[in-house]
Scaffold this motif. Structure first.
Motif, PDB file in Angstrom:
ATOM      1  N   GLN A 125      43.679  36.358  30.180  1.00 45.19           N
ATOM      2  CA  GLN A 125      43.434  35.777  31.505  1.00 45.19           C
ATOM      3  C   GLN A 125      43.235  36.875  32.542  1.00 45.19           C
ATOM      4  OE1 GLN A 125      47.108  33.645  31.985  1.00 45.19           O
ATOM      5  NE2 GLN A 125      46.345  31.789  30.985  1.00 45.19           N
ATOM      6  N   THR A 126      42.303  36.649  33.459  1.00 45.86           N
ATOM      7  CA  THR A 126      42.103  37.570  34.570  1.00 45.86           C
ATOM      8  C   THR A 126      41.769  36.747  35.808  1.00 45.86           C
ATOM      9  OG1 THR A 126      40.956  39.572  35.303  1.00 45.86           O
ATOM     10  CG2 THR A 126      39.627  37.915  34.150  1.00 45.86           C
ATOM     11  N   VAL A 127      41.595  37.432  36.928  1.00 41.09           N
ATOM     12  CA  VAL A 127      41.266  36.749  38.188  1.00 41.09           C
ATOM     13  C   VAL A 127      39.919  37.271  38.663  1.00 41.09           C
ATOM     14  CG1 VAL A 127      41.923  36.396  40.600  1.00 41.09           C
ATOM     15  CG2 VAL A 127      43.679  36.425  38.813  1.00 41.09           C
ATOM     16  N   ALA A 128      38.999  36.342  38.942  1.00 34.50           N
ATOM     17  CA  ALA A 128      37.678  36.696  39.470  1.00 34.50           C
ATOM     18  C   ALA A 128      37.362  35.766  40.626  1.00 34.50           C
ATOM     19  CB  ALA A 128      36.611  36.569  38.379  1.00 34.50           C
ATOM     20  N   ASP A 129      36.992  36.330  41.774  1.00 32.14           N
ATOM     21  CA  ASP A 129      36.702  35.532  42.979  1.00 32.14           C
ATOM     22  C   ASP A 129      37.877  34.626  43.337  1.00 32.14           C
ATOM     23  OD1 ASP A 129      34.137  36.646  43.064  1.00 32.14           O
ATOM     24  OD2 ASP A 129      33.365  35.114  41.698  1.00 32.14           O
ATOM     25  N   ASP A 130      39.088  35.206  43.231  1.00 29.64           N
ATOM     26  CA  ASP A 130      40.336  34.505  43.559  1.00 29.64           C
ATOM     27  C   ASP A 130      40.591  33.296  42.662  1.00 29.64           C
ATOM     28  OD1 ASP A 130      40.896  36.259  45.650  1.00 29.64           O
ATOM     29  OD2 ASP A 130      39.604  35.115  47.024  1.00 29.64           O
ATOM     30  N   LYS A 131      39.939  33.251  41.508  1.00 28.54           N
ATOM     31  CA  LYS A 131      40.157  32.150  40.571  1.00 28.54           C
ATOM     32  C   LYS A 131      40.565  32.714  39.210  1.00 28.54           C
ATOM     33  CE  LYS A 131      36.792  28.954  42.639  1.00 28.54           C
ATOM     34  NZ  LYS A 131      35.539  28.181  42.405  1.00 28.54           N
ATOM     35  N   ALA A 132      41.538  32.031  38.597  1.00 29.34           N
ATOM     36  CA  ALA A 132      41.956  32.441  37.257  1.00 29.34           C
ATOM     37  C   ALA A 132      40.826  32.140  36.280  1.00 29.34           C
ATOM     38  CB  ALA A 132      43.216  31.692  36.847  1.00 29.34           C
ATOM     39  N   ARG A 133      40.607  33.074  35.360  1.00 30.23           N
ATOM     40  CA  ARG A 133      39.513  32.901  34.406  1.00 30.23           C
ATOM     41  C   ARG A 133      39.963  33.398  33.036  1.00 30.23           C
ATOM     42  NH1 ARG A 133      34.589  35.815  32.947  1.00 30.23           N
ATOM     43  NH2 ARG A 133      35.311  37.629  34.120  1.00 30.23           N
ATOM     44  N   VAL A 134      39.634  32.643  31.994  1.00 32.79           N
ATOM     45  CA  VAL A 134      39.912  33.054  30.620  1.00 32.79           C
ATOM     46  C   VAL A 134      38.684  33.790  30.099  1.00 32.79           C
ATOM     47  CG1 VAL A 134      40.358  32.278  28.266  1.00 32.79           C
ATOM     48  CG2 VAL A 134      41.511  31.163  30.184  1.00 32.79           C
ATOM     49  N   ILE A 135      38.878  35.035  29.650  1.00 35.38           N
ATOM     50  CA  ILE A 135      37.718  35.810  29.179  1.00 35.38           C
ATOM     51  C   ILE A 135      37.662  35.904  27.662  1.00 35.38           C
ATOM     52  CG2 ILE A 135      37.632  37.190  31.292  1.00 35.38           C
ATOM     53  CD1 ILE A 135      38.826  39.517  29.577  1.00 35.38           C
ATOM     54  N   GLY A 136      38.703  35.448  26.966  1.00 31.60           N
ATOM     55  CA  GLY A 136      38.665  35.503  25.514  1.00 31.60           C
ATOM     56  C   GLY A 136      40.035  35.319  24.923  1.00 31.60           C
ATOM     57  N   ILE A 137      40.134  35.562  23.621  1.00 30.08           N
ATOM     58  CA  ILE A 137      41.416  35.458  22.919  1.00 30.08           C
ATOM     59  C   ILE A 137      41.565  36.678  22.017  1.00 30.08           C
ATOM     60  CG2 ILE A 137      41.492  32.931  22.931  1.00 30.08           C
ATOM     61  CD1 ILE A 137      40.540  32.994  20.014  1.00 30.08           C
ATOM     62  N   VAL A 138      42.798  36.953  21.621  1.00 35.94           N
ATOM     63  CA  VAL A 138      43.078  38.004  20.645  1.00 35.94           C
ATOM     64  C   VAL A 138      44.089  37.423  19.660  1.00 35.94           C
ATOM     65  CG1 VAL A 138      44.923  39.032  22.042  1.00 35.94           C
ATOM     66  CG2 VAL A 138      43.768  40.424  20.336  1.00 35.94           C
ATOM     67  N   ASP A 139      43.910  37.715  18.375  1.00 33.68           N
ATOM     68  CA  ASP A 139      44.802  37.125  17.375  1.00 33.68           C
ATOM     69  C   ASP A 139      46.207  37.685  17.514  1.00 33.68           C
ATOM     70  OD1 ASP A 139      45.268  39.260  14.991  1.00 33.68           O
ATOM     71  OD2 ASP A 139      43.271  39.518  15.863  1.00 33.68           O
ATOM     72  N   GLY A 140      47.161  36.910  17.035  1.00 32.13           N
ATOM     73  CA  GLY A 140      48.566  37.253  17.206  1.00 32.13           C
ATOM     74  C   GLY A 140      48.957  38.574  16.590  1.00 32.13           C
TER      75      GLY A 140
END
Length: 854
Positions: free
Chosen positions: A518-533
């Protein structure tokens, strides 16, 4: 300048010719053809004639004959040999003959499906058949109901079949009830974890098809690998006929192995493969030869592209000796990049430009390796070995479609595999040594797909799943019942959890739990991907620099309970490396052998428990790799139960190595007066760390040898006061990492771990290595361990156990032939930034094992 003139120039050029470790010319080959078979429908014959095809290649005719006899087949012939036509003919014949028949084409990527769609669309139009349909994540929602109901030929990928088609099979009733053919293109890509998942998706596909009364025939197409028939039969779990007699015509092919020159013989350092690749590409551009340059990463693509477009100026050593590059017209329009991250419209434009000649050179990742139509190119440059011989052949095969002459150049990097191949070009011209391994019965993967299959259709008592017996399946289903995921009633097992299982299962990982980035872009939370456990703790620990789509992110938080990672965009001039401690325990031994009765070394494979803890991380500056310091971390250990292959040295072997002066794992004997010497040094230095200035408090500081103790022939010389200094424990650890004696055992692990993927058709990240340098409780004697970095293992360790003799023979050749003085990245690894390698020790150990294999 034509290609032939450039090849003649390279043979004479003093900057090129001495570095060509191999030059193989494959002569032209005439086509082996056969008239159209009598059973080919007239409209299809006419369509082929209209497109300029007047006969079939022998392998196309063989495929036609086998499929007409209801055989499943796998085609394993060269790039551009006409495999697509070979599988289209039986499918289109069926669609013409039976208006209700359906076919499913599986491609590993969306881009490849799009490319095949274009050629199929025009062919089906001329046959007056309904248009094919692509059904993937990019298919508009409004178009999906019509495709499900009316499409007769559907193109998709395994991920969409897994999440978007099979779980909703009731919407595909007509399609599954009339499914006659399943085509699996680029089958060699379905290996390891991904292939094991795909094999289970195919089990589910066959199960759903059977429910609706159909039993589709399978046609697979693959690049040349070591075990195409075995792989195909593991994927579809039915007998498969192997067709590999390539009847297509081919012009003369030149394959060059270029090994950049050594610039520092003692350290084994060579010129940059990237910059040498740029130099050769410029020669080809200046000679007006249409070229593809393959790079290992997206970052390398952009760097090479910048050089070729004139935005970066490398040193004079890579300036072309031909006409000035800068005089070429519009280098930006002539040279383009091609990689993931480019928009689909950009990719189609580049593909079209390559086909019509508007683009002269393309710099690409392996996104262009698979069978996307880009026309016939004159040359392919591979900057670094792409990881498998199959991929190298695919990339090299991009040059020389048709009867014209073509050249492929592999520019070797400094890695052990690249250097091995530079000395063994026969690996490219003989049958591939690699085996594509899959394990559909891998417990974690199997359980995930049993959940999906039960969601799709209840299991009846006595049902099988693929080749797994009903008794075994019942045991697993009862486990799911006990876990409150399934319900057993009236001899049937029903899925009862609210969750939709396929949505949470990635086909690319064996780890059951993923972390969301998760990251923040334009003051909005955004999911950019996943990583395996399994990877989250070492890739996204707090303070790590994480790269995604060429953007750097700083990891602010790793939440182990909520499985989330919080990132922030970060312009970084450094990258991070995790510092890990590993403990290995043996759970079970599957097989063990003495490699020679006289010496009693042993090779073993079995089940292991790998306990790993990330204890900190190191910061390194980009480009220079300068160590900028280390920071500690407090993270819980993770456990991996997997399979491993290990080599244990006997007492006789160690005694022999001691006699040869080739064993540095014994504890240092500093002599009887060492305690007094330590006191003198600490007193001289006022009990203060000579690096950070910390004064002793409680625990005594360490006394460190500036030049390593083992570098001396006598301890009196080593223990001279001017060679000793006082360091606190923290600084001592850092210095030992920087200046260290690399043992032969560590060097052996390095070379085996780097060479093994050559024989396994896997990525180096799929294997872990570990050494126990002294006598220990787990293995008894000093041991080198190679293990599958995948939960429960995928079969790599057993294969290494079987390939032991060849692996050691090749490792001995590689280390023995390396020009470095005492270890380098191309053989046993460097000793450290200012350290001493273990090349001679590793060489002696390899000789002992090689003799024991005779």
């Amino acid at each position: 300048m034509p290609l032939s003139s450039l090849l003649d120039f390279w043979k004479r050029d003093p900057d090129t010719a001495p570095n060509l470790s191999a030059w193989q010319t494959i002569p032209p080959r005439p086509a082996q053809t056969h008239p159209f078979p009598t059973g080919l429908p007239a409209p299809l014959s006419q369509a082929l004639l209209a497109s300029g095809i007047h006969s079939l290649y022998s392998h196309q005719f063989e495929a036609w004959t086998a499929t007409r006899h209801k055989q499943n087949i796998i085609l394993s012939t060269g790039t551009a040999s006409g495999k697509t036509l070979a599988y289209n003919l039986p499918v289109l014949t069926e669609l013409i003959a039976n208006p209700n028949s359906r076919a499913l084409y599986l491609f590993p990527t969306k881009a490849l499906a799009q490319d095949q769609f274009s050629s199929l669309q025009s062919l089906l139009s001329s046959l007056r058949l309904p248009n094919p349909a692509i059904y993937d994540g990019d298919t508009p929602s409004a178009a999906r109901p019509s495709i499900r109901k009316t499409a007769r030929l559907v193109l998709t990928n395994p991920d969409m079949l897994h999440t978007g088609i099979l779980p909703h099979h009731t919407n595909w009733l007509e399609f599954f009830a009339n499914l006659k053919f399943v085509v699996i293109d680029e089958a060699h890509t379905y290996r390891g974890v991904f292939g094991s998942h795909v094999a289970n998706v195919i089990r589910r596909l066959k199960r759903v098809a059977k429910f609706y009364g159909s039993a589709p025939q399978f046609i697979l197409a693959s690049a040349t690998i070591g075990n195409p028939k075995e792989l195909a039969e593991r994927l579809v779990e039915q007998p498969v006929t192997w067709i590999d007699n390539d009847g297509s015509a081919r012009g003369p092919r030149h394959f060059l192995l270029y090994n950049p020159p050594i610039v520092d013989a003692s350290l084994g350092l060579r010129k940059s493969s990237l910059l040498e690749g740029v130099r050769l590409a410029r020669d080809l551009i200046n000679s007006d030869v249409q070229t593809v340059v393959f790079a290992r990463s997206r970052r390398s693509v952009e760097i090479i592209l910048s050089y070729l477009q004139g935005e970066l100026t490398p040193d004079s050593s890579i300036e072309t000796p031909l006409i000035p590059y800068e005089s070429l017209p519009h280098p930006r329009s002539l040279v383009r990049g091609y990689r993931s991250g480019y928009l689909p419209a950009q990719r189609r434009e580049i593909e079209k430009g390559l086909r019509d000649g508007a683009i002269k050179t393309v710099v690409a990742t392996n996104a262009l390796e698979l069978g996307i139509d880009i026309g016939g190119l004159g040359a392919a440059i591979l900057v670094g070995y792409p990881g498998t011989v199959a991929s190298a052949r695919q990339q090299a095969g991009r040059a020389g479609r048709g009867l014209e002459s073509a050249v492929s150049v592999l520019v070797a990097s400094a890695s052990p595999i690249d250097q091995f191949l530079a000395r063994h070009p026969e690996y490219f011209f003989e049958r591939s040594p690699e085996h594509a391994l899959v394990n559909p019965d891998h417990l974690l993967i199997l359980l995930e797909h049993l959940r999906c299959a039960m969601f799709e259709l209840p299991f009846q008592t006595g049902d099988v799943f693929g080749a797994i017996s009903s008794q075994t399946i019942e045991e697993y289903l009862n486990f799911l019942v006990e876990n409150h995921e399934a319900h057993f009633s009236e001899e049937k097992y029903f899925w009862m959890a609210d969750a939709y299982p396929a949505a949470n299962i990635s086909l690319r990982s064996a780890s059951p739990q993923s972390f969301v980035l998760q990251t923040v872009a334009d003051d909005k939370a955004r999911v950019i991907g996943i990583v395996d456990g399994e990877s989250a703790v070492w890739m996204t620990h707090p303070g790590a620099i994480y790269l995604h789509e060429a953007q750097s992110y700083f990891v602010e938080e790793l939440n182990l309970e909520e499985h989330t990672v919080r990132l922030k965009p970060f312009l970084s001039d450094y990258y991070t490396e995790p510092l890990r401690q590993t403990k290995v325990d043996v759970l079970a031994i599957s097989e063990t052998h003495e490699t020679q009765s006289a010496v009693r070394n042993t090779k073993t494979w079995g089940e292991l428990k790998i306990t790993t803890q990330v204890t900190g991380f190191r910061k390194r500056r980009w480009h220079t790799h300068e160590n900028l310091g280390e920071e500690p971390l407090d993270l819980p250990p993770s456990e991996l139960q997997t399979t491993g292959y290990w080599l244990t040295l006997s007492e006789k072997t160690i005694a022999r190595l001691r006699d040869l002066g080739a064993w540095s794992n014994d504890p240092n004997d500093y002599g009887p007066g060492w305690d007094k010497i330590r006191e003198r040094v600490r007193g001289r230095d006022k009990f203060t760390c000579q690096v950070c200035g910390v004064v002793e408090s409680g625990r005594q500081h360490d006394v460190h040898h500036k030049v390593p103790f083992r570098a001396f022939t006598s301890r009196d010389e080593a223990n001279q006061l001017e060679n000793l200094t006082t360091l606190c424990p923290s600084c001592h650890h850092k210095v030992e990492q920087n200046v260290r004696m690399r043992s032969g055992l560590a060097g052996l692990a390095y070379v085996l771990g780097n060479l093994a993927p050559l024989f396994l058709m896997c990525d180096s990240a799929d294997l872990g290595t570990h050494i126990e340098p002294v006598e220990n409780k787990t293995f008894g004697m000093p041991t080198v361990v190679l293990y599958d970095s995948i939960p429960a293992g995928i079969g790599f360790s057993q294969k290494l156990f079987e390939l032991h003799d060849e692996l050691f023979a090749r490792a001995l050749e590689l280390v023995g032939a390396c020009a470095c003085a005492d270890g380098c990245p191309s053989c046993v690894g460097p000793g450290g930034e200012n350290g001493y390698g273990g090349k001679q020790e590793a060489l002696e150990i390899l000789k002992v094992f090689a003799r024991s294999s005779d």
